[in-house]
Design an enzyme around this catalytic site. Sequence first.
Site, PDB file in Angstrom:
ATOM      1  N   ASP A  41       6.706  -0.012  -8.973  1.00  0.00           N
ATOM      2  CA  ASP A  41       5.324  -0.505  -8.926  1.00  0.00           C
ATOM      3  C   ASP A  41       5.304  -1.869  -9.603  1.00  0.00           C
ATOM      4  OD1 ASP A  41       2.459  -0.465  -8.702  1.00  0.00           O
ATOM      5  OD2 ASP A  41       2.344   0.045 -10.817  1.00  0.00           O
ATOM      6  N   SER A  42       4.162  -2.526  -9.475  1.00  0.00           N
ATOM      7  CA  SER A  42       3.986  -3.807 -10.156  1.00  0.00           C
ATOM      8  C   SER A  42       3.919  -3.624 -11.675  1.00  0.00           C
ATOM      9  CB  SER A  42       2.706  -4.470  -9.662  1.00  0.00           C
ATOM     10  OG  SER A  42       1.618  -3.578  -9.814  1.00  0.00           O
TER      11      SER A  42
ATOM     12  N   CYS B 255       3.134   1.624  -5.091  1.00  0.00           N
ATOM     13  CA  CYS B 255       2.166   0.545  -5.287  1.00  0.00           C
ATOM     14  C   CYS B 255       1.511   0.311  -3.933  1.00  0.00           C
ATOM     15  CB  CYS B 255       2.908  -0.713  -5.747  1.00  0.00           C
ATOM     16  SG  CYS B 255       1.895  -2.194  -5.822  1.00  0.00           S
TER      17      CYS B 255
ATOM     18  N   GLU C  44      -5.949  -1.038 -17.655  1.00  0.00           N
ATOM     19  CA  GLU C  44      -4.877  -1.511 -18.546  1.00  0.00           C
ATOM     20  C   GLU C  44      -5.386  -1.733 -19.970  1.00  0.00           C
ATOM     21  OE1 GLU C  44      -1.864  -3.940 -17.083  1.00  0.00           O
ATOM     22  OE2 GLU C  44      -1.677  -2.640 -15.346  1.00  0.00           O
TER      23      GLU C  44
ATOM     24  N   CYS D 267      -5.335   2.397  -4.872  1.00  0.00           N
ATOM     25  CA  CYS D 267      -4.648   1.587  -5.883  1.00  0.00           C
ATOM     26  C   CYS D 267      -4.155   2.569  -6.931  1.00  0.00           C
ATOM     27  CB  CYS D 267      -5.616   0.587  -6.511  1.00  0.00           C
ATOM     28  SG  CYS D 267      -4.919  -0.275  -7.940  1.00  0.00           S
TER      29      CYS D 267
ATOM     30  N   HIS E  11      -3.849   2.551 -10.030  1.00  0.00           N
ATOM     31  CA  HIS E  11      -4.568   2.714 -11.297  1.00  0.00           C
ATOM     32  C   HIS E  11      -5.802   3.608 -11.171  1.00  0.00           C
ATOM     33  CE1 HIS E  11      -2.117  -0.707 -12.339  1.00  0.00           C
ATOM     34  NE2 HIS E  11      -2.643  -0.806 -13.537  1.00  0.00           N
TER      35      HIS E  11
HETATM   36  N1  DGL Z   1      -0.116  -1.237  -8.330  1.00  0.00           N
HETATM   37  C1  DGL Z   1      -1.099  -2.060  -7.677  1.00  0.00           C
HETATM   38  C2  DGL Z   1      -1.619  -1.335  -6.415  1.00  0.00           C
HETATM   39  O1  DGL Z   1      -1.541  -0.137  -6.285  1.00  0.00           O
HETATM   40  C3  DGL Z   1      -2.248  -2.410  -8.591  1.00  0.00           C
HETATM   41  C4  DGL Z   1      -1.909  -3.405  -9.654  1.00  0.00           C
HETATM   42  C5  DGL Z   1      -1.553  -4.764  -9.110  1.00  0.00           C
HETATM   43  O2  DGL Z   1      -2.446  -5.488  -8.600  1.00  0.00           O
HETATM   44  O3  DGL Z   1      -0.391  -5.108  -9.165  1.00  0.00           O
HETATM   45  O4  DGL Z   1      -2.100  -1.982  -5.531  1.00  0.00           O
END
Ligand code: DGL
Length: 271
Positions: free
Chosen positions: A11-12, A74, A153, A185, A187
């Site tokens: 993931d990011s 992600c 976050e 997403c 999060h």
């Molecule tokens: N993990 C990203 C997503 O699910 C969210 C956080 C980001 O923008 O990197 O799209």
Amino acid sequence: MDRNASVGVFDSGIGGLTVAREIMRQMPGESIVYFGDTARVPYGSKSQDTVLRYSRQIIRFLMTQKVKAIVIACNTASAYALETVEKEFDIPIIGVIRAGARTAVKATRNKKVGVIGTEGTIKSGIYTEVMNQMRPGLEVTGKPCPLFVPLVEEGLLHDSVTDEIASRYLSELKSRFVDTLVLGCTHYPLIRSTLRRLMGEDVVLVNPAYETAIELKSLLEEKGLVCDIERTPEEKYHFYVSDLAEKFTAFATSILPSEVRETKKINIEEY
Ligand code: DGL
């Protein structure tokens, strides 16, 4: 391919831990190598070319760890990179979007589905495209919610600021009478209770993390890649990031079923 190898999950940053957590719950025998790109987060506001380049680097890194399959945990990277990387790399790769879309398509009764996600995911139109292929005639409304990631976050999971912002973001979806909402997403499952309260009990909330773990399970079974040895959590789970390893360790420990003792920082630009 070694059935007892780990599954690579990336993931990011920290968000993909919601997917890793589901894999741990549903497949406690599997080992995981998780990579969070904490130096380059967020992906949600970056271009497709950039997210694709990052995703390729991470897949190359995970392949050095001899993983047997990769989960792009992600939504933005799944939206922008999955179609390309699954053709480029000789390893099974799944994303989070198809799994979430499939559940939403089955769940909706009035054929009105809402999708919330980053700007990148919503702009890509991928959820709408995939859901319409699965069930033509659906009315899909996408809504970017860029402030949710920083709120999560910052740990503002149950806070009046999050409530206020969420109620603004969700008002359009409510006025369209969606009966199903995809949390598009990584999060967003962490603010599920706020979303649940604002959308009301009758709206089905779809968490693609849960469905992705189910899809991974079927993939491993189909390919004869289910792990058949037992390991301790320390042996099973390995975490890597591109920055801020200690902060990641603390967050991961707060949401995963077992304590994370160590996170290693690597230079992802080398891959
Ligand atoms: N993990 C990203 C997503 O699910 C969210 C956080 C980001 O923008 O990197 O799209």
